[in-house]
Design an enzyme around this catalytic site. Structure first.
Site, short mmCIF file in Angstrom:
data_model
loop_
_atom_site.label_atom_id
_atom_site.label_comp_id
_atom_site.label_asym_id
_atom_site.label_seq_id
_atom_site.Cartn_x
_atom_site.Cartn_y
_atom_site.Cartn_z
N GLY A 510 0.49 -1.54 0.07
CA GLY A 510 0.12 -0.37 -0.07
C GLY A 510 0.62 1.40 -0.30
N LEU A 593 8.13 5.41 8.22
CA LEU A 593 6.61 7.22 7.15
C LEU A 593 6.78 7.42 8.63
CD1 LEU A 593 6.43 6.56 4.26
CD2 LEU A 593 8.51 7.34 5.19
N ASN A 594 5.95 6.95 9.89
CA ASN A 594 5.48 7.01 10.78
C ASN A 594 5.38 6.25 12.06
OD1 ASN A 594 3.08 7.79 12.85
ND2 ASN A 594 1.86 8.76 11.28
N THR A 597 2.69 4.43 13.88
CA THR A 597 0.96 3.63 12.77
C THR A 597 2.16 2.19 12.46
OG1 THR A 597 1.46 4.71 10.61
CG2 THR A 597 0.06 5.20 11.48
N GLY A 668 2.95 -4.19 6.90
CA GLY A 668 1.54 -4.62 7.71
C GLY A 668 1.55 -6.19 7.49
N GLU A 669 2.63 -7.03 7.11
CA GLU A 669 2.71 -8.85 7.34
C GLU A 669 3.85 -9.07 8.08
OE1 GLU A 669 0.39 -10.20 3.73
OE2 GLU A 669 1.03 -8.41 3.21
#
Length: 715
Positions: A510, A593-594, A597, A668-669
């Site tokens: 993403g 990047l963050n 999150t 994410g994974e």
């Protein structure tokens, strides 16, 4: 210079790398964020699907009289009268098109009514008569129907062989030959699969609010199935309550919602009950693993074999690529990685968080731990010794590989040297374990638009889908950083198929994919503003970007994220219960990047790995062909009480210039990959017994503790 460009602040605070809170956080915690089933359109109706109650066979009759007699019922669609669908690449979406029943839970009718309760009552009143046929749902290593497919999921070759692994294994002074088993696992997102469809026959337009991971692909599939031009289909996904892969492609609920709306001429919502999801929306197929490792006395690997046996459905082939990560991890010249699959009368498996890597790395990293035991070697040092300078399978150099740094930093933060020895606290056995992690870098083509408004604000449009990962926030940061403006000057529009086409929120693609397009569009707008003189026109100025050409270029580098997991567990000798006391993950995943999150994503994956290790499992009943665990009471997803307070995620500050303009990898994974192995290795250290079948439930732990032979769960 324009008034908008005058707002550019070259001294603006760096936004990339800042822990910015979620931009939609207030909407979610106050309940104002709307999801697919919460679209209260005028005259909205509801539909409820009817699942098959046999494991294989054919429908011979459907009696809808009792259902149609109920008050408020608008109709019942069956294979005899449902709209005929156009072609698609996914046979699981060819619903109500024929009389066959390929597996239990396959939808055989759809009831539509004024109310949700009425639709459910009507579905219960439908009577289906079947002609059952013999079925087979049991996976085993000697199944007569096993075959080697051409490809596994992701387009990877199902079979790869380098050198002579059998001879190298036979010659190795230290060898292990072990088997592991991972059961079926299910994507139980907080928001079940739901869609609200509105077929406007007068305008010839279809609008769908869908709980999905990407509206571009849903629009294309629905247009093909229902014979509409894509420009007459709008798919919206403003908020999505999780997916973990199961919403990555269109699922039956959205097709049924459109069918029902077309049939009754009203908006219709289909929200799948959780009990249907195990058989309907995909799952992680069970995998049986045989891992053979040969090594020299100093721990240098000389042979690696990873053989995976799994199943697919008879509806559509899906092969979990569980042997693929073994092609990436360790420097070994002679290797064989292969997959065998049996087509059974089971629901079609599909993507679940880190498909392939999650079960594959459980087996490989458990085997590495067993090899360390056989060598009498520290398992961290064994992994370090076999670090690869180039990707073993392809020979390509890594764009970046900081696995050793993750292992070293993790060991230091965890206190690995002081925690290696198991100990006892009354009835509790305490032990620690480690495992490595990897996940590939995927980047897909995407488009984006950026608009500068006369009032000094900016609008960025990209058809990303925020499935709870914080995409809104990170993409806004990328946009503001590229524009050189404060974050509050940027608004973001996403989750709408009318926006520039973009890939699904899957494969950890993403941010890398959408963010690249956003960066390029905002950079182009900045250049356009710099050349503009005078005030902006009323419509503002716009710039677009399409990364198709850039993203599709094959990199000369092997691009992967890496990580290391550490876990400390306690095993109760009285009850057999295993609890994780603390978990630590250290990852090398490009530029973060963050941090806020990112940490959430890493820890979320680690918790999911904890569930895989200790609580989550599902079994197919051989007599009925049905999953026994079909709700959150029987299929135990970890809750707060299961998760240790001491769970930490850290990362290496990695600079990789071979990725995308932001230097980011997907996160994410990778958090789930290897987590179950670290916990399993810790249980082995604590108990002195090796359990090789997940999950490590109390019954299995007690059986292992009562086994004086020392090894449990397989040879």
């Amino acid at each position: 210079m324009s008034s908008a460009s005058a707002t550019l602040d070259t001294a603006a605070e760096a936004l990339l790398g800042a822990p910015v809170p979620r931009r939609e956080g207030r909407e979610k915690v106050t309940g104002t964020a709307l999801y697919a089933a919460e679209r209260h359109l005028p005259r909205r109706a509801y539909a409820w699907p009817v699942p098959a109650t046999i494991a294989r066979g054919r429908i011979t009759a459907v009696d809808t009289a009792a259902a149609l007699a109920l008050p408020g019922v608008l109709g019942v669609l069956t294979p005899y009268d449902a709209p005929r669908l156009g072609p698609s690449d996914d046979p699981t979406l060819q619903l109500l098109q024929d009389l066959r029943v390929p597996h239990r839970g396959w939808y055989v009718a759809l009831a539509v009514a004024d109310t949700l309760e009425g639709a459910r009552a009507a579905a219960d009143a439908v009577r289906i008569t079947y002609e059952a046929e013999p079925h087979d749902v049991v996976l085993r290593e000697d199944h007569p129907g096993l075959y080697t497919p051409e490809e596994a999921n992701g387009g990877y070759p199902a079979h790869r062989e380098q050198g002579d692994p059998d001879a190298a294994f036979a010659a190795a002074p230290v060898r292990i030959d072990v088997r592991y088993a991972v059961p079926p696992l299910h994507n139980h997102a907080m928001e079940p699969h739901a869609a609200t469809a509105d077929w406007d026959a007068g305008r010839g337009h279809l609008t769908v609010h869908d709980s999905c991971q990407g509206t571009t692909v849903v629009r294309a599939v629905l247009a093909g199935l229902f014979g509409l031009p894509e420009e007459r289909v709008t798919v919206l996904a403003e908020h999505v309550g999780g997916g973990f892969g199961s919403k990555g492609t269109p699922r039956p609920h959205v097709v049924l919602a459109v069918m029902a709306s077309r049939h009754c001429g009203r908006p219709v919502t289909v929200a799948l009950p959780r009990q249907h999801m195990a058989a309907t929306v995909g799952h992680r197929a069970p995998t049986l693993h045989r891992v053979r490792l040969g090594a020299l006395a100093d721990g240098t690997l000389t042979s690696l074999g990873h053989e995976v046996t799994t199943y697919t459905s008879r509806v559509r082939e899906f092969v979990e690529q569980a042997a693929v990560p073994a092609r990436v991890m360790y420097a070994v010249r002679d290797s064989r990685t292969t997959h065998r699959v049996a087509a059974l009368d089971v629901p079609t498996p599909s993507w679940m968080r880190a498909p392939g890597e999650t079960p594959g790395m459980y087996a490989l990293e458990s085997a590495m731990d067993e090899l360390a035991d056989a060598l009498g070697m520290d398992p961290v040092e064994l992994r370090v010794r076999n670090d690869a300078a180039t990707e073993p399978d392809s020979g390509r150099p890594f764009s970046s590989r900081h696995l050793v740094e993750c292992l070293r930093e993790g060991a230091d933060r965890f206190g690995w040297a002081g925690s290696r020895q198991p100990r006892r606290e009354g009835p509790l056995l305490i032990g620690s374990g480690v495992a490595a992690a990897t996940y590939p870098v995927y980047i897909a083509p995407a488009g984006a638009r950026a608009h500068a408004r006369p009032d000094g604000s900016y609008l960025v449009e990209v058809n990303a889908t925020d499935i709870g990962t914080g995409a809104r926030t990170v993409l806004s940061q990328i946009a503001a950083d590229a524009l050189g403006v404060p974050l509050d000057a940027v608004s973001l529009s996403l989750g709408d198929s009318a926006l520039p086409a973009a890939p699904v929120a899957g494969g950890s693609t993403g941010t890398a994919s959408w963010g690249w397009a956003v960066h390029d569009a905002c950079t182009a707008l900045t250049d356009l503003l710099a050349r503009h003189h005078g005030p902006l026109p009323d419509a503002g100025l716009s710039a677009s970007a399409d990364t198709t050409q850039s993203a599709k270029q094959r990199s000369p580098y092997a691009r992967h994220a890496f990580g290391a997991h550490f876990a400390e567990v306690q095993a109760d000798t009285v009850t057999g219960e295993v609890r994780v006391r603390r978990m630590l993950g250290v990852f090398a995943a490009g530029r973060v990047l963050n941090p806020r999150t990112a940490r959430s994503q890493f820890i979320g994956g680690m918790v999911m790995g904890l569930g895989m290790a200790l609580t989550e499992h599902s079994g197919l009943d051989p007599a009925f062909g049905d999953f026994a665990e079909r709700d959150l009471a029987a299929y135990h997803v970890p809750v707060n009480a299961d998760v240790p307070v001491a769970i930490e995620a850290h990362w290496i500050d990695e600079h990789d210039k071979h990725l995308n303009p932001m230097g980011s990898k997907g996160i994410g994974e990778i958090g789930i990959v290897g987590a179950a192995a670290a916990i399993g290795n810790a249980v082995s250290r604590a108990t002195g017994r090796r359990l090789r079948e997940l999950p490590l439930t109390p019954d299995r732990v007690l059986a292992a503790l009562g086994d004086g032979g020392g090894s449990a769960g397989g040879a």
